[in-house]
Each structure stands twice: as structure tokens, then as C-alpha cells.
Design an enzyme around this catalytic site. Structure first.
Site, PDB file in Angstrom:
ATOM      1  N   ASN A  75     -10.099   0.040  -0.457  1.00 18.07           N
ATOM      2  CA  ASN A  75      -8.635   0.101  -0.382  1.00 18.07           C
ATOM      3  C   ASN A  75      -8.055  -0.505  -1.662  1.00 18.07           C
ATOM      4  O   ASN A  75      -8.138  -1.709  -1.877  1.00 18.07           O
ATOM      5  CB  ASN A  75      -8.164  -0.684   0.852  1.00 18.07           C
ATOM      6  N   CYS A 122       0.817  -1.223   0.000  1.00 16.03           N
ATOM      7  CA  CYS A 122       0.000   0.000   0.000  1.00 16.03           C
ATOM      8  C   CYS A 122       0.848   1.269   0.000  1.00 16.03           C
ATOM      9  O   CYS A 122       0.363   2.349  -0.345  1.00 16.03           O
ATOM     10  CB  CYS A 122      -0.954  -0.001   1.182  1.00 16.03           C
ATOM     11  N   HIS A 142      -3.316   7.543   1.742  1.00 14.67           N
ATOM     12  CA  HIS A 142      -3.711   6.200   1.306  1.00 14.67           C
ATOM     13  C   HIS A 142      -5.119   5.959   1.827  1.00 14.67           C
ATOM     14  O   HIS A 142      -5.423   6.259   2.986  1.00 14.67           O
ATOM     15  CB  HIS A 142      -2.721   5.176   1.868  1.00 14.67           C
TER      16      HIS A 142
END
Ligand code: UT7
Length: 323
Positions: free
Chosen positions: A280, A114, A250
């Protein structure tokens, strides 16, 4: 004069299929209410059968190149941040290079889960500042739907597929924080935390594997580490939270985004939030948020942005950009 990596174009691509939370109620002991309340996610996009990460990436790249009014042949380097490349090798980046019609320059992937886009931006900045490249295409692209355990309600409701891309070009700046472009980067990792977030397959097991996560623990690290790395990246160029026009985090969980903003001392009116629509998307989430933020008029030329991300590794970091 100082060489700077300046953003010339941004674009994104999302697969057509939109999956609302209620879809999961059919197969799992979960609810739209739980998913919204605990994560802020309302829907996500899933790639179609056979649709690959490099295909999503190439579509995003074409959109960013169009905004930059640049030909694929003018790009010196292509970096794809991904943990879900189509094959073990070659890189997704060389597949993108071929898909957008370039046969020159060089292309490679960066894998920091990520945090991948932050790592890729930092790498692109280093290539430009050192004079190894003048124009770099930086892409974050993922198909996390390929590595979900669809029986694990604590993970499979959280992730989505998508891609976002930036075109960076070398320009001369004055050397202070009023310059456009990447102003500072801050990267960190700590491999002791491998077991908190990983995929249980790969070359070692000769399987693709599925994502495993200790959500609560990752959450705890995220809240602690994200504000710190954003603060550190800003401090490197003598800036603070008050100077920031937009935090572009993020997009993992709205509660992490809110806690980080609070710790940093930035109001939510200065945070770009897309987690409700994308879920996500790992390395794709920051460039997706940048592209959406520009498209809806939030992010404007000259704005000071700080991006921050954390993911498997653990790996985390932040980048300060004047747009
Ligand atoms: O992008 C990479 C980094 N990843 C992240 O940043 C993710 C970080 N973690 C998180 O976002 C959150 O920890 C989650 C959204 C994953 C979970 O939220 P939480 O508030 O930490 O919930 P929890 O894991 O403590 O679970 C609370 C309860 C549990 O039940 P019990 O043990 O209290 O009876 C879970 O079994 O919620 C249960 N649960 C669910 N219930 C309904 C877990 N998943 C679900 C679900 N639907 N989908």
C-alpha cells in the site's frame, strides 16, 4: 465544445530496495503466508536513507513529462498528493518544481491520505476545465516507511514507498462520454471516522508520529464505500460497470480490490492489480498502477477507466477517465 483534461503522459518511480515478506519474519511474529493470504502483498519498495518523497515524486514527474514530450517549463501547475511531504512546509510540490527545473506556474500539495490522488486529479480537472491552467502535472508520492511503527505487525507489513505521475493537458471534446480525458469525479469525506486511521504525531505533538489503524473497521468501510463512489462517478456521465475497460483501484489489499470489483459487477480480468509488488503506497498507488498498466499493455488509448480510493479521514472518491 467542452474543455477536457486529457492524459498526455504517465510515469513512475520506485526506490531500489525491494523488501520481501520474509524480511519481517526476522523481527515480528508474522509470516509470508499470513501477509499474502490477508493482504495479497508479496513485496514492497522502501526508500533509501535520506531519500525523500519529493525526490521520488520528481523522478516520476520526469518520466511522465518525457512520455508527454513536454518540458517542465510548459507546465502551468504541479499538484502533489502526499501525506508524507519532506517537511511540514514548504510543500513537496514546490520542491518538485525546483527539482525538475521549473520556475513558472504554481505548485501545491493535496492531503487526503490514500484518497489523495483521486482528490488531486479532481483538483487538476477543475483547474483545466475552468481555464486556470492548460497543462497540469499530477503526482502521487509517499514514503510511508518513515511513519511505520516497526513493532506493530498489523500495520508495518502493509505499506511501501513510491511515486507515480500524470501529465494532463486541456483539449476540446464533444461534451459526451466518448471524449478522451477526465469525464467525472466523485469526492467524499466523513471526519467522524478519524480514529480508524491516523498518524499520532504532527504539529500538535511536535513529533512525526506513526500510523495507527483499525484494519478490520477500515476494511469494512472500504468494501462498502468504494463500489458506491465508483458507481456514482460512472452514473454522473450515464455510464455503468459494463462500459468500464479497467478498474484502477487504490492498492491496499487484494481482498478489498476483489470485493469492490464483485460489488461493481466487474470481473478481475478488468482490474489492474499491483498490490503484490508495491504494497500500500497510499496516494502513490493509483498513479503507480496506471503507469504499470500502460507499460505492460493493459491500458490503451480510448479505454474507459474508473479509479477509486479510500483512506484516513475517512476520505474517499472515484474518477472516471477515458485514456
Ligand atoms: O489504504 C488505506 C486503507 N487501509 C486499508 O484499506 C486496510 C484495510 N484493512 C486490511 O487490509 C485488513 O484488515 C488487514 C490486512 C489490516 C488485516 O486483515 P484482517 O483479515 O482484517 O485481520 P485481523 O485484523 O482481523 O487480524 C486477524 C488476526 C489477529 O489475531 P487474533 O486476534 O485473531 O488472534 C491479528 O492479531 O491476525 C493477527 N495479525 C497478524 N498475524 C500475523 C495481524 N497482523 C498480523 C501479521 N502477521 N502481520
Amino acid at each position: 465544445m467542452t474543455r477536457r483534461a486529457v492524459v498526455k503522459g504517465v510515469g513512475h518511480y520506485l526506490p531500489e530496495r525491494v523488501v520481501p515478506n520474509i524480511e519481517f519474519e526476522k523481527t515480528l511474529d508474522t509470516s509470508d503466508e499470513w501477509i499474502r493470504a490477508r493482504s495479497g502483498i508479496e513485496r514492497r519498495h522502501f526508500a533509501a536513507e535520506g531519500q525523500t518523497t519529493s525526490e521520488l515524486a520528481a523522478n516520476a514527474a520526469k518520466a511522465a513529462l518525457a512520455m508527454a514530450d513536454m518540458d517542465a517549463a510548459e507546465v502551468d501547475a504541479i499538484i502533489v498528493a502526499t501525506s508524507t511531504a519532506d517537511l511540514t512546509f514548504p510543500s513537496a510540490a514546490t520542491m518538485v518544481q525546483n527539482a525538475i527545473g521549473s520556475t513558472s506556474g504554481f505548485a501545491f500539495d493535496v492531503q487526503a491520505v490514500c484518497a489523495g490522488f483521486v482528490y488531486a486529479l479532481s483538483t487538476a480537472n477543475a483547474l483545466i476545465v475552468s481555464g486556470q491552467a492548460d497543462r497540469v502535472l499530477v503526482i502521487g508520492a509517499e514514503t510511508f516507511s518513515r511513519i511505520m511503527d516497526w513493532t506493530d505487525r498489523s500495520t508495518c507489513v502493509l505499506f511501501g514507498d513510491g511515486a507515480g505521475a500524470l501529465v494532463l493537458q486541456a483539449e476540446e471534446g464533444k461534451g459526451d462520454s466518448s471524449d478522451r480525458g477526465i469525464l467525472s469525479t466523485d469526492l467524499n469525506s466523513d471526519g467522524r471516522f478519524k480514529d480508524l486511521l491516523y498518524v499520532d504525531g504532527g504539529v500538535a505533538t511536535q513529533t512525526t508520529g506513526v500510523l495507527r489503524m483499525e484494519g478490520k473497521e477500515v476494511f469494512r468501510h472500504a468494501v462498502e464505500k468504494l463500489a458506491q463512489t465508483a458507481h456514482d462517478a460512472l452514473a454522473k456521465v450515464g455510464l455503468g460497470a459494463d462500459d468500464v475497460d479497467w478498474v484502477v483501484p487504490h492498492q491496499a489489499n487484494i481482498r478489498i480490490i476483489q470485493s469492490t470489483a464483485k460489488k461493481l459487477g466487474v470481473g478481475m480480468d478488468r482490474v489492474v492489480v499491483t498490490v503484490q509488488d508495491h504494497g500500500n503506497t497510499s496516494a502513490a498507488s493509483i498513479p503507480l498502477a496506471l503507469s504499470v498498466g500502460v507499460a505492460n499493455g493493459q491500458i490503451k488509448q480510448g479505454d474507459l477507466l474508473v479509479t477509486e480510493a479510500i483512506g484516513g479521514g475517512l476520505a474517499w472518491g472515484a474518477v472516471v477517465i477515458r485514456w
